[in-house]
Design a protein around this motif. Structure first.
Motif, mmCIF file in Angstrom:
data_model
loop_
_atom_site.group_PDB
_atom_site.id
_atom_site.type_symbol
_atom_site.label_atom_id
_atom_site.label_comp_id
_atom_site.label_asym_id
_atom_site.label_seq_id
_atom_site.Cartn_x
_atom_site.Cartn_y
_atom_site.Cartn_z
ATOM 1 N N LYS B 37 0.835 -1.194 0.000
ATOM 2 C CA LYS B 37 0.000 0.000 0.000
ATOM 3 C C LYS B 37 0.874 1.250 0.000
ATOM 4 O O LYS B 37 1.668 1.471 0.897
ATOM 5 N N LYS B 38 0.705 2.053 -1.050
ATOM 6 C CA LYS B 38 1.494 3.285 -1.158
ATOM 7 C C LYS B 38 0.798 4.396 -0.378
ATOM 8 O O LYS B 38 -0.301 4.239 0.148
ATOM 9 N N ASP B 39 1.427 5.555 -0.365
ATOM 10 C CA ASP B 39 0.843 6.792 0.171
ATOM 11 C C ASP B 39 0.423 6.684 1.628
ATOM 12 O O ASP B 39 -0.516 7.334 2.057
ATOM 13 N N LEU B 40 1.115 5.850 2.380
ATOM 14 C CA LEU B 40 0.837 5.856 3.818
ATOM 15 C C LEU B 40 1.631 7.002 4.449
ATOM 16 O O LEU B 40 2.697 7.366 3.972
ATOM 17 N N TYR B 107 11.691 11.927 5.122
ATOM 18 C CA TYR B 107 10.751 11.113 5.892
ATOM 19 C C TYR B 107 9.574 10.640 5.057
ATOM 20 O O TYR B 107 8.746 9.867 5.530
ATOM 21 N N SER B 108 9.464 11.131 3.835
ATOM 22 C CA SER B 108 8.358 10.652 3.015
ATOM 23 C C SER B 108 8.655 9.281 2.408
ATOM 24 O O SER B 108 7.771 8.648 1.859
ATOM 25 N N TYR B 109 9.887 8.829 2.522
ATOM 26 C CA TYR B 109 10.207 7.490 2.017
ATOM 27 C C TYR B 109 10.148 6.465 3.145
ATOM 28 O O TYR B 109 10.847 6.628 4.146
ATOM 29 N N PRO B 110 9.371 5.410 2.978
ATOM 30 C CA PRO B 110 9.406 4.330 3.973
ATOM 31 C C PRO B 110 10.788 3.699 4.050
ATOM 32 O O PRO B 110 11.192 3.195 5.091
#
Lengths: 508, 496
Positions: B37-40, B107-110
């Protein structure tokens, strides 16, 4: 109230923290109330104190770091009792006379935190707790000088901090070594002074430990040649800062010698009497001369203060009951007298915004009350008989006479030189015609200033005429101290030098 | 033909590996979630990471003392447990710093969080082994992840910092391998306990000392790079300046603790063997490091660079204790770094709160001293907190680092190095000047128009982290005793 000492330490701390809530407009009354309560508490401590007992009283000991032998260990004896009372008194007087306008809330709360540190230093019987308060006292003073000081306040504040900090870190190494030595001998870690007193250190260790502690204390006193931070600090500090600094903070150094150096290193202390005395004499004569050359009133008082601290040092290193009792008494009188003189300089500075002697002249005719009080304090500072200054100075010098009459003679010039610079200051500022138009309209002392100064005048004269109530307990504890030193001394010279007075011998 | 090796699964003792495995499994889990799931939001990953670290901490505390496992590669002794706890505590305080009110690229990258967990696992391997190869693998796993984390901050400065750190790190890795090779040449082993045994036997052989010392020196160089000892410290201020404040704060603690553990194991072995040259070299480096970096810190214009030099000097301070190699000295290292962790991370967090996208006060620096002038009038609470951190770093009692300094200096005195204790003391006095400088700016300088906007990156998470740090700094007097007892018990149980 058996925990009166803990109350004395923590009451201003809690009051300082809670004071954050009090509004700016009421903070002055809050400060005065808290300081007054603290002063009354310290009098209560005196009331509970048994003047016939020379040992530690009102003792409390709670282990804090048992594995390392650090404990919250406090108590007073005759030596520290009155210094604590003087600290609370001078804080109260300082807050009453406070003339600072901006950020007064921060100022008052800072003074309360400073009071915590001051009381803490003098009642600590654990070296680490002592060190903790000793270092912590730097922070509020740094802020007071740095935030409310004169033009070069930042330089003065940082210099004050760094000098004292550097010296005390060397002292800390010394303390850790003493603790290690105690551990080596007994297998127990302890920083308690009373434990350390029981330990006989070999002379070779005493020698370097003496100098390690000396550095920490001497910078605070301040001994020549470490005195250069003090004129700056006084010159830049606001009035209340100078009062506290001269009255209480400098006494931490001389108190340290009495509390740590003498009883722990008696042999080394006797061995180094002459070098220390020479430094003290340089301090007395040289700074007195410098004081004479000053054009700024406050600097005169500052240098005179260093000069008198030299006499206190001589008294301590007399190694006999007269000298040490005298110097402890002189610490008190110097605290009150120099504190009052700084207050008086502050009074005139608030009115004219100058401290230059040349800007004044003929003040006696414009401000008679001011001139009178200034005159009394000045006489006390010079050491006129029947003032508080005489008793301490006389006893200190009389004590050192047994070590070396010649050196005492040089030390005695402190009284003559003191008269020279003080009277010339007084003549140039107070007598003669009023030379500056601005001085003609000066108002005399107001109610606030009188409230602060009159009690000090009363004390100076009361204790000058009848010093017994204070000198008695001091003497009892000092005699106990000399007995301890005499017992511990190993070298024959030390045994011979630490003379027990007749009454002490009889008591034994 | 090689005989087949039969391994008994029980003898592997997988429990000793559990802390690292948890971190690695957690990292993989984060990557899988991202795959599904993207955009978490980053908040999910931050909290997940904290939770994984929490389980990791539980596993670490559950380790049994003085155990070995996994082909003898993993050793669980007091030093391992203490340093893993330190690493995990620091990491748990570090991760929430991602929850800023302003958006930051990394921080936007998991992957950021996965990399972070891999790095933690790397450090854990590093401190939990006395096998030189295993230490090296842990070191490289952690370092490669850390280079990337620095670069992800995505400013020109951070790229420069990452490349600088990478180059220096590669050099250090080279030295580490060469040193290990030299040791292997002499002893035929990469296991420290084996090495110690063989060295003991062969020490007196003529001509061998050169190789032994050569290997030791190369390892010291590698340690010097990572702990930032003179003359291998030059990368530190630039890298800290380029990295984001939390990363810089993290780097001033965790990688250094990990490498110091290696130093305790490796250098401790040489010192135990009575090779005094190693001890003298380390003491000399420690003394020069703290003195020089204190001098350098005096002339910095940027608070972050000042803190970088300050952390070098603190590392030097602690290296002196490593050279002593007594139980008390080794305990004091961990006491010192536990207290240092909270104070220093707190100080860097305060810088992080004051972070702006643009450099508002200076052409080059994000945090020049001027930025904080007159803070007491605008943000009194923040100014007081920063002052507490600075006083703690100075070593003013009753704040936490005083106890650390007290204990380190005491250990030095006990070991008979009085001159070293005096140098440690005087260096603290020099250091007082640059910490005071910030206090002077905050309390004694007039406020500027721009001061009002300093705390722009404020958020609840950051305030909580600062709150924890302040609490730990101020109340230290109450927990020094249990902490000291815990540390000393673990250290002495393993015979250090």
């Amino acid at each position: 109230m058996n925990d009166i000492l803990s109350v004395l330490i923590f009451f201003p701390l809690i009051a300082g923290i809670l004071g954050l809530v009090v509004k700016e407009g009421s903070i002055r009354t809050y400060g005065i109330s808290v300081a007054a309560v603290e002063f009354l508490l310290s009098l209560w401590m005196w009331f509970q104190f048994d003047p016939t007992d020379g040992g530690m009283q009102l003792v409390k000991r709670i282990s804090v770091v048992p594995d390392f032998g650090i404990s919250y260990y406090i108590g007073v004896d005759g030596i520290s009792l009155f210094i604590v009372i003087m600290a609370t008194l001078m804080t109260l007087i300082g807050i009453i006379a406070l003339s600072v306008k901006e950020d007064i809330k921060n100022m008052i709360l800072t003074l309360l935190f400073l009071e915590v540190a001051m009381v803490g230093v003098f009642v600590s019987l654990d070296a680490v707790i002592f060190y903790l308060f000793w270092e912590f006292s730097l922070v509020p003073m740094l802020y007071i000088i740095g935030a409310w000081g004169g033009e070069k306040r930042l330089y003065a504040a940082v210099k004050f901090f760094l000098y004292t900090f550097a010296g005390s870190l060397v002292m800390l190494v010394g303390m850790l070594y003493v603790a290690y030595a105690y551990h080596r001998m007994t297998g127990i870690w302890s920083f308690a002074l009373t434990d350390w007193y029981t330990m006989l250190l070999p002379l070779s260790e005493q020698k370097w430990l003496f100098w390690a502690f000396f550095l920490g204390f001497a910078i605070k006193v301040p001994m020549f040649p470490f005195h250069t931070w003090l004129p700056y600090a006084h010159g830049q500090a606001p009035t209340v800062g100078s009062v506290i600094l001269a009255a209480v903070l400098l006494k931490m150094g001389t108190y340290g010698f009495v509390r740590f150096s003498l009883p722990m290193f008696p042999d080394a202390s006797v061995m180094y009497i002459i070098p220390v005395a020479i430094l003290s004499l340089i301090m007395i004569v040289y700074t007195a001369m410098v004081a004479y050359a000053q054009k700024d009133m406050k600097q005169v008082v500052a240098y005179s203060s260093i000069s008198h601290m030299g006499v206190i040092m001589l008294g301590i290193f007399a190694m006999n009951a007269e000298g040490i009792s005298g110097s402890v008494f002189f610490m008190l009188s110097h605290g009150i007298v120099s504190g009052a003189l700084f207050l008086l300089v502050g009074v005139i500075y608030d009115r004219r915004h100058t401290k230059m002697i040349s800007d004044f002249g003929g003040l006696a005719s414009v401000m008679p009350n001011y001139a009178l009080i200034f005159g009394v304090m000045l006489m006390a500072s010079v050491g006129l008989p029947l003032t508080m200054g005489f008793v301490g100075e006389y006893l200190s010098l009389a004590g050192f006479f047994k070590i070396s009459p010649a050196m005492t003679a040089i030390g005695g010039t402190s009284i003559i030189l003191g008269a020279v610079y003080m009277l010339s200051l007084y003549k140039r500022s107070f007598f003669g015609p009023v030379t500056h138009a601005a001085n003609k309209t000066l108002t005399d002392l107001d109610a606030k200033e009188l409230t602060a100064l009159v009690p000090l005048v009363a004390i100076v004269i009361w204790l000058g005429v009848y010093p017994r109530p204070i000198l008695g307990p001091i003497d009892t504890s000092v005699k106990a101290l000399t007995v301890l030193m005499h017992e511990k001394a190993k070298t024959p010279e030390a045994k011979a030098t630490i003379i027990l007075s007749k009454s002490t011998k009889e008591a034994q | 033909m090689l005989a087949p090796i039969s391994v008994n699964l029980a003898s592997l003792n997988f429990m000793t590996l559990s802390p690292m495995l948890i971190a690695i499994a957690g990292a993989l889990g984060i990557l899988i979630i991202d795959l599904i799931k993207k955009d978490l939001d980053k908040t999910l990953y931050v909290i997940l990471t904290v939770l994984i670290l929490f389980i990791d901490l539980g596993a670490t505390l559950g380790l049994s003392l003085n155990d070995r496992g996994f082909f003898n590669l993993i050793v669980v002794d007091g030093v391992t447990i203490l340093s893993e706890i330190l690493i995990l505590l620091a990491s748990m305080l570090f991760v929430p710093l991602a929850l800023t009110s302003k958006r930051f690229h990394e921080y936007s990258y998991p992957e950021y969080f996965a990399l972070f967990l891999f790095m933690v696992a790397g450090f854990q391997f590093m401190v939990a082994s006395d096998n030189l190869i295993m230490i090296f693998v842990g070191l490289e796993t952690a370092s490669l992840a850390l280079y990337t984390l620095i670069a992800l901050h995505n400013t020109a400065g951070s790229h420069e910092a990452a490349i600088k750190y990478f180059t220096m790190g590669a050099l250090a890795a080279g030295f580490f391998v060469m040193g290990s090779a030299a040791i292997y040449a002499v002893t035929g082993s990469v296991e420290l306990y084996d090495i110690a045994r063989v060295l003991q036997e062969r020490m007196d052989e003529t001509g061998l000392m050169v190789t032994i010392l050569g290997g030791a020196m190369m390892l010291i160089v590698a340690i010097g790079f990572k702990v930032s000892l003179f003359p291998f410290h030059t990368w530190t201020p630039d890298v800290y300046e380029g990295a984001s404040s939390p990363t810089a704060g993290y780097m001033s603690i965790v990688p250094k603790v990990a490498m110091m553990v290696v130093a305790i194991r490796v250098l401790g072995m040489y010192i135990d063997l009575g090779i005094d040259t190693v001890r003298n070299v380390v003491i000399a480096m420690a003394v020069i490091t703290m003195t020089l970096s204190n001098m350098m810190a005096l002339v910095q214009d940027d608070v972050k660079r000042m803190l970088a030099y300050s952390s070098i000097s603190h590392a030097g301070f602690v290296m002196a204790a490593i050279a002593l190699d007594t139980t008390k000295a080794n305990s004091s290292i961990f006491l010192y770094y536990t207290l240092f962790l909270f104070t220093n991370l707190g100080a860097f967090t305060l810088l992080w709160i004051s972070r702006h996208k643009d450099k508002t006060h200076h052409v080059r620096y994000h945090h020049p001293y001027v930025k904080f002038s007159g803070m007491i009038h605008v943000e009194p609470v923040a100014a007081v907190i920063m002052a507490i951190f600075m006083l703690s770093l100075t070593g003013v009692p009753p704040f936490s680092l005083f106890w650390g300094k007290l204990y380190v200096i005491s250990a030095t005195v006990d070991a008979g190095y009085i001159w070293l204790a005096v140098i440690l003391g005087l260096n603290s006095a020099v250091a007082a000047y640059y910490y005071l400088k910030l206090i002077v700016y905050m309390f004694l300088m007039p406020a500027t128009d721009k001061t009002r906007t300093v705390y722009n990156n404020r958020s609840l998470a950051l305030e909580i982290v600062i709150g924890i740090a302040v609490f730990a700094t101020v109340t230290s007097i109450f927990y020094v005793q249990p902490l000291m007892r815990f540390v000393t018990a673990l250290i002495s149980a393993s015979g250090y």
